[in-house]
Scaffold this motif. Structure first.
Motif, PDB file in Angstrom:
ATOM      1  N   ALA A 120       0.878  -1.177   0.000  1.00  0.00           N
ATOM      2  CA  ALA A 120       0.000   0.000   0.000  1.00  0.00           C
ATOM      3  C   ALA A 120       0.908   1.217   0.000  1.00  0.00           C
ATOM      4  O   ALA A 120       2.088   1.096   0.344  1.00  0.00           O
ATOM      5  CB  ALA A 120      -0.855   0.009   1.258  1.00  0.00           C
ATOM      6  N   HIS A 121       0.376   2.391  -0.371  1.00  0.00           N
ATOM      7  CA  HIS A 121       1.231   3.583  -0.269  1.00  0.00           C
ATOM      8  C   HIS A 121       0.906   4.332   1.017  1.00  0.00           C
ATOM      9  O   HIS A 121      -0.266   4.469   1.379  1.00  0.00           O
ATOM     10  CB  HIS A 121       1.124   4.483  -1.505  1.00  0.00           C
ATOM     11  N   HIS A 122       1.960   4.789   1.688  1.00  0.00           N
ATOM     12  CA  HIS A 122       1.744   5.466   2.973  1.00  0.00           C
ATOM     13  C   HIS A 122       1.667   6.991   2.812  1.00  0.00           C
ATOM     14  O   HIS A 122       1.307   7.679   3.758  1.00  0.00           O
ATOM     15  CB  HIS A 122       2.815   5.075   4.001  1.00  0.00           C
TER      16      HIS A 122
ATOM     17  N   ASN B 216      -8.424   7.340   4.107  1.00  0.00           N
ATOM     18  CA  ASN B 216      -8.708   6.230   3.192  1.00  0.00           C
ATOM     19  C   ASN B 216      -7.617   6.086   2.138  1.00  0.00           C
ATOM     20  O   ASN B 216      -7.285   4.976   1.745  1.00  0.00           O
ATOM     21  CB  ASN B 216     -10.082   6.419   2.532  1.00  0.00           C
ATOM     22  N   ASP B 217      -7.060   7.204   1.674  1.00  0.00           N
ATOM     23  CA  ASP B 217      -6.051   7.194   0.602  1.00  0.00           C
ATOM     24  C   ASP B 217      -4.716   7.663   1.142  1.00  0.00           C
ATOM     25  O   ASP B 217      -4.399   8.828   1.053  1.00  0.00           O
ATOM     26  CB  ASP B 217      -6.527   8.083  -0.547  1.00  0.00           C
ATOM     27  N   ASP B 218      -3.870   6.822   1.689  1.00  0.00           N
ATOM     28  CA  ASP B 218      -4.091   5.409   1.766  1.00  0.00           C
ATOM     29  C   ASP B 218      -3.587   4.889   3.118  1.00  0.00           C
ATOM     30  O   ASP B 218      -2.839   3.911   3.170  1.00  0.00           O
ATOM     31  CB  ASP B 218      -3.371   4.711   0.591  1.00  0.00           C
TER      32      ASP B 218
ATOM     33  N   GLU C 205       3.753   7.689  -3.906  1.00  0.00           N
ATOM     34  CA  GLU C 205       2.793   7.179  -4.905  1.00  0.00           C
ATOM     35  C   GLU C 205       2.080   8.341  -5.567  1.00  0.00           C
ATOM     36  O   GLU C 205       1.875   8.362  -6.782  1.00  0.00           O
ATOM     37  CB  GLU C 205       1.789   6.236  -4.216  1.00  0.00           C
ATOM     38  N   GLU C 206       1.729   9.317  -4.736  1.00  0.00           N
ATOM     39  CA  GLU C 206       0.945  10.454  -5.247  1.00  0.00           C
ATOM     40  C   GLU C 206       1.769  11.343  -6.175  1.00  0.00           C
ATOM     41  O   GLU C 206       1.227  12.209  -6.846  1.00  0.00           O
ATOM     42  CB  GLU C 206       0.386  11.289  -4.079  1.00  0.00           C
ATOM     43  N   ASN C 207       3.082  11.137  -6.190  1.00  0.00           N
ATOM     44  CA  ASN C 207       3.934  11.914  -7.095  1.00  0.00           C
ATOM     45  C   ASN C 207       4.163  11.177  -8.406  1.00  0.00           C
ATOM     46  O   ASN C 207       4.993  11.583  -9.213  1.00  0.00           O
ATOM     47  CB  ASN C 207       5.290  12.196  -6.444  1.00  0.00           C
TER      48      ASN C 207
HETATM   49 ZN    ZN Z   1      -4.018   6.185  -3.259  1.00  0.00          ZN
END
Ligand code: ZN
Ligand code: BES
Length: 466
Positions: free
Chosen positions: A264-266, A276-278, A309-311
């Motif tokens: 999962a991405h922290h 929730n994300d994430d 992840e968001e990048n």
């Molecule tokens: Zn996410």
């Protein structure tokens, strides 16, 4: 349906998986394949504690965890400590990326306009303190601006047709010193210019209502002198981390040499607590790691939380790109948990990059059918950390509720929207799917004769079968 016969009596050593002849004097107990699998599912489910997941989401979502910030670093330490408290040796894999720190302040004032304006920032906007006349520049396309001189002006541009970044570049090319982009639908913009660029001028976003009001004032002939200030934004090298906890097979001699990655991405986006994300997927990865620590397995399981992840899926891409060739061949599955606990999202779905079934979807469809009577559906989708795995040829799937909740990437993505029922359901499906593949019993053909098979007394106890 495949039938199994387990014998108890004078000889008690026969294991699941064996096609056995009843031993003389022993009363056979017939166990179906499905009963056997349910028995193993409950080895996982009985140990899952949804409060652990919930409490870890609570701790992680106290603040946003933007990659490269101190908050992400704190989250990484927290995750590492949790893994270690379950008895794992944990590795932190560091990587650098070209990152962006959002502005600490933005100010917009329009002389002659008496409504209130709430500008929001674009990721990758540059700093600046500019003032000039406001000019409407349509959608900001090259064609539209062909005969327009924006020298010394601030351009008011509507969202749509081309990217935010292109609009800013097109306006700057025509001499604009600042850009305001307004939405073409209700709600905030919360956008990105895509990547850093020296040619940008300061850019902010407004809502549709705000933009329409300014546009109308301009149409009615008003001259709107505008000041725009963006402060504290920074683009440059940042450091992020992946956190890796590995469970080796319980018995070296029975090692399948396969590896399953659960992850999962922290990190979160700026301004969003990312419950929730994430944090949800991160906390579920932690709980699965805790549960699997004491389950006998013949397959290596790596529990990984990814940064940045968001990048642009940077942590998972870094992890996959740096895998030794041998590891690439050994990884048979990637379970990617991203947004797995929102009260306000739809049902659980999976996404594979090519839209085709693979080992992960097959295992999860089987476990969800056993547990809920229905297979979890899947569709074609990327947008998360399963992508680099899939691109490397590894069977991978994203677990996510669909449609997404309205709080996605907003400050409202907070703990109060988290559903323990949703968390429980996903953790059961994913945990059972992983154990179906990783448990000892699934090592391929078992010896035909019973007596030589040494059964784990705990696993094969008659009482547990009921
Ligand atoms: Zn996410
Ligand atoms: N959790 C989302 C992905 C997501 C959201 C998938 C909603 C399906 C439905 C993820 O953290 C994310 O926001 N991804 C980015 C893309 C990424 C490459 C930066 C996105 O979807 O915009």
């Amino acid at each position: 349906m495949k039938k199994l016969v387990v014998s108890f009596g004078l000889t008690t050593t026969l294991a699941f998986g064996a096609i056995a002849t009843p031993v003389v004097f022993a009363k056979p107990i017939v166990v179906t394949q499905s009963q056997k699998e349910k028995f193993f599912d409950h080895k996982v489910i009985n140990q899952l504690n949804v409060d652990n997941i919930y409490n870890n989401i609570a701790s992680l979502s106290e603040t946003p965890r933007v990659a490269g910030t101190e908050a992400e670093h704190n989250a990484v330490q927290y995750i590492k400590e949790q893994f270690e408290s379950y008895g794992y040796e944990t590795e932190i894999q560091q990587f650098t990326f070209y990152g962006y720190t959002p502005p600490s302040a933005i100010e917009l004032s329009v002389n002659g306009y008496d409504g209130t304006l709430n500008p929001s920032s674009f990721t990758y906007t540059v700093n600046g303190n500019v003032s000039g006349e406001l000019v409407y520049a349509g959608l900001g396309t090259v064609a539209e601006l062909q005969n327009t001189d924006l020298t010394g002006k601030i351009a008011l541009i509507q969202r749509g047709e081309i990217s935010f970044g292109e609009k800013v570049l097109n306006a700057a090319e025509k001499g604009a010193i600042g850009v305001i982009i307004f939405n073409n639908t209700s709600g905030a913009v919360n956008g990105t210019l895509g990547e850093a660029n020296d040619k940008y001028v300061p850019a902010v976003a407004l809502t549709k209502a705000e933009g329409d009001a300014l546009h109308e004032a301009l149409i009615s002939g008003e001259v709107l002198h505008t000041s725009l200030q963006v402060e504290g934004a920074r683009a440059g090298e940042s450091i992020s981390h992946n956190v890796i906890a590995t469970k080796k097979p319980t018995n070296k001699k029975k090692d399948t040499n396969d590896v399953i990655v659960v992850g999962a991405h922290h990190d979160s986006v700026a301004g969003a607590p990312g419950a929730n994300d994430d944090a949800s997927g991160t906390a579920m990865t932690l709980e699965l790691a805790r549960v699997f620590k004491n389950l006998p397995t013949d397959t290596e399981i790596r529990f990984i939380t990814f940064g940045a992840e968001e990048n642009g899926l940077l942590g998972s891409a870094h992890y996959v790109a740096n895998l030794p060739e041998d590891d690439l061949n050994r990884i048979i599955a990637n379970f990617n948990l991203d947004m797995v606990g929102s009260r306000d999202a739809g049902n659980l779905t999976m996404a594979t990059l090519d839209g085709k079934p693979n080992l992960v979807t097959e295992l999860a469809q089987a476990s969800s059918t056993r547990l809920n009577g229905e297979p979890t559906p899947f569709y074609a989708g990327g947008r998360s950390d399963h992508v680099p795995f899939a691109e490397a040829g590894i069977p991978a799937a994203l677990f996510i509720h669909s449609p997404s909740e309205p709080w996605y990437h907003t400050p409202e993505d907070s703990l109060d929207k988290i559903s323990k029922e949703k968390l429980q359901d996903v953790a059961e499906i994913v945990g059972s799917a992983i154990y179906d593949q990783a448990r000892f019993d699934n090592m391929g053909p078992k010896p035909k004769k019973g007596p030589k098979v040494k059964a784990d007394p705990e696993l094969y106890h008659e009482q547990s079968l009921k």
